[in-house]
Design a protein around this motif. Sequence first.
Motif, PDB file in Angstrom:
ATOM      1  N   ARG A  34       0.830  -1.206   0.000  1.00  0.00           N
ATOM      2  CA  ARG A  34       0.000   0.000   0.000  1.00  0.00           C
ATOM      3  C   ARG A  34       0.865   1.257   0.000  1.00  0.00           C
ATOM      4  NH1 ARG A  34      -5.353  -0.780   1.427  1.00  0.00           N
ATOM      5  NH2 ARG A  34      -5.901  -2.898   2.097  1.00  0.00           N
ATOM      6  N   PRO A  35       0.435   2.284  -0.712  1.00  0.00           N
ATOM      7  CA  PRO A  35       1.184   3.545  -0.673  1.00  0.00           C
ATOM      8  C   PRO A  35       1.048   4.222   0.688  1.00  0.00           C
ATOM      9  CG  PRO A  35      -0.854   3.825  -1.923  1.00  0.00           C
ATOM     10  CD  PRO A  35      -0.735   2.362  -1.612  1.00  0.00           C
ATOM     11  N   THR A  36       2.099   4.871   1.141  1.00  0.00           N
ATOM     12  CA  THR A  36       2.038   5.603   2.408  1.00  0.00           C
ATOM     13  C   THR A  36       1.382   6.964   2.220  1.00  0.00           C
ATOM     14  OG1 THR A  36       4.281   6.420   1.992  1.00  0.00           O
ATOM     15  CG2 THR A  36       4.058   4.433   3.354  1.00  0.00           C
ATOM     16  N   SER A  37       1.335   7.435   0.987  1.00  0.00           N
ATOM     17  CA  SER A  37       0.626   8.678   0.671  1.00  0.00           C
ATOM     18  C   SER A  37       0.234   8.638  -0.796  1.00  0.00           C
ATOM     19  CB  SER A  37       1.511   9.892   0.957  1.00  0.00           C
ATOM     20  OG  SER A  37       2.663   9.881   0.139  1.00  0.00           O
ATOM     21  N   GLY A  38      -0.722   9.467  -1.152  1.00  0.00           N
ATOM     22  CA  GLY A  38      -1.163   9.511  -2.538  1.00  0.00           C
ATOM     23  C   GLY A  38      -2.107   8.369  -2.888  1.00  0.00           C
ATOM     24  N   ASN A  39      -2.546   8.349  -4.132  1.00  0.00           N
ATOM     25  CA  ASN A  39      -3.500   7.344  -4.607  1.00  0.00           C
ATOM     26  C   ASN A  39      -3.086   6.794  -5.958  1.00  0.00           C
ATOM     27  OD1 ASN A  39      -5.797   7.655  -2.551  1.00  0.00           O
ATOM     28  ND2 ASN A  39      -5.524   9.768  -3.253  1.00  0.00           N
ATOM     29  N   ILE A  40      -3.485   5.558  -6.208  1.00  0.00           N
ATOM     30  CA  ILE A  40      -3.262   4.910  -7.494  1.00  0.00           C
ATOM     31  C   ILE A  40      -4.631   4.586  -8.088  1.00  0.00           C
ATOM     32  CG2 ILE A  40      -2.285   2.922  -8.687  1.00  0.00           C
ATOM     33  CD1 ILE A  40      -0.237   2.727  -6.417  1.00  0.00           C
ATOM     34  N   TYR A  41      -4.886   5.042  -9.281  1.00  0.00           N
ATOM     35  CA  TYR A  41      -6.160   4.790  -9.949  1.00  0.00           C
ATOM     36  C   TYR A  41      -5.930   3.813 -11.096  1.00  0.00           C
ATOM     37  CZ  TYR A  41      -7.464   8.947  -7.333  1.00  0.00           C
ATOM     38  OH  TYR A  41      -7.681   9.853  -6.319  1.00  0.00           O
ATOM     39  N   ARG A  42      -6.718   2.758 -11.111  1.00  0.00           N
ATOM     40  CA  ARG A  42      -6.528   1.675 -12.090  1.00  0.00           C
ATOM     41  C   ARG A  42      -7.744   1.583 -13.007  1.00  0.00           C
ATOM     42  NH1 ARG A  42      -4.941   0.249  -7.002  1.00  0.00           N
ATOM     43  NH2 ARG A  42      -2.765  -0.406  -6.750  1.00  0.00           N
ATOM     44  N   TYR A  43      -7.477   1.324 -14.272  1.00  0.00           N
ATOM     45  CA  TYR A  43      -8.530   1.294 -15.281  1.00  0.00           C
ATOM     46  C   TYR A  43      -8.419   0.029 -16.133  1.00  0.00           C
ATOM     47  CZ  TYR A  43      -9.000   6.234 -14.080  1.00  0.00           C
ATOM     48  OH  TYR A  43      -9.183   7.415 -13.383  1.00  0.00           O
ATOM     49  N   THR A  44      -9.536  -0.378 -16.704  1.00  0.00           N
ATOM     50  CA  THR A  44      -9.576  -1.430 -17.709  1.00  0.00           C
ATOM     51  C   THR A  44     -10.137  -0.803 -18.988  1.00  0.00           C
ATOM     52  OG1 THR A  44     -11.866  -2.170 -17.326  1.00  0.00           O
ATOM     53  CG2 THR A  44     -10.157  -3.055 -15.854  1.00  0.00           C
TER      54      THR A  44
END
Length: 237
Positions: A34-44
């Motif tokens: 998991r990231p300690t900060s920020g976000n990851i956005y995933r797409y299909t």
Amino acid sequence: MPDLGIEQGEILGVIGNNGAGKSTMIQLVLGLIRPTSGNIYRYTDKGAATSMQEWKQTVGFVFDDLSVYDDMHAIKLSSFLGEVYSDWDDTYFFALLDQFDVDKKKKVKTFSRGMRMKTGIAAALAHHPEVLLLDEPTSGLDTKSRKQMITLLNEENKKNGTTIIFSSHILADMEQLATSIWLMDKGEVLAHGSVVKLRANHGVADDGTIHKRKAEEEGLKQATLEDLHDYYLGGDG
């Protein structure tokens, strides 16, 4: 750090010295840490992924250590992964193994590093992923096998629009495969963009020094990826 995105159909090469965070980035994208900060956005192809389970069905990956399938031979591996991926293509998997001259009856743990990587690539591609994540995919391969791997990945991208994210220390391979790059150090992306634009925006003088200037306008030689590596990650720049 600014927001960074990876476009559909892009071939992103991630460059960095040991410890730069390349493998960690791949693990973050896969959701293994998991990231300690920020976000990851995933797409299909259908839009924003509704769950990690849905997204992982569209992703193929190969890690640098290749230790996951040690006790399996290819036939057992295909049976196992056929239960994991709904779009698993048994025929394509074995066709890739034949192309790579991989012995389907030997356990993965008996293979050389190069053969293990070839088996991993075949497994990663056999469910026709939308996204392919590779950690040092040409490391440990001889020259012929490296060329074969680069050709295969380019074909997958052009034929199927597969988005490819890969790290490599072999900059000659990066030159042949990547359409865009990230230059990473200590977990930070120091420079990013298309290979063509980054090279054009960095010039090399006659004395070998590297400058962040438009090469054509300054009468400088256009930078190579090795020059960019030296400029951002250490060297003579």
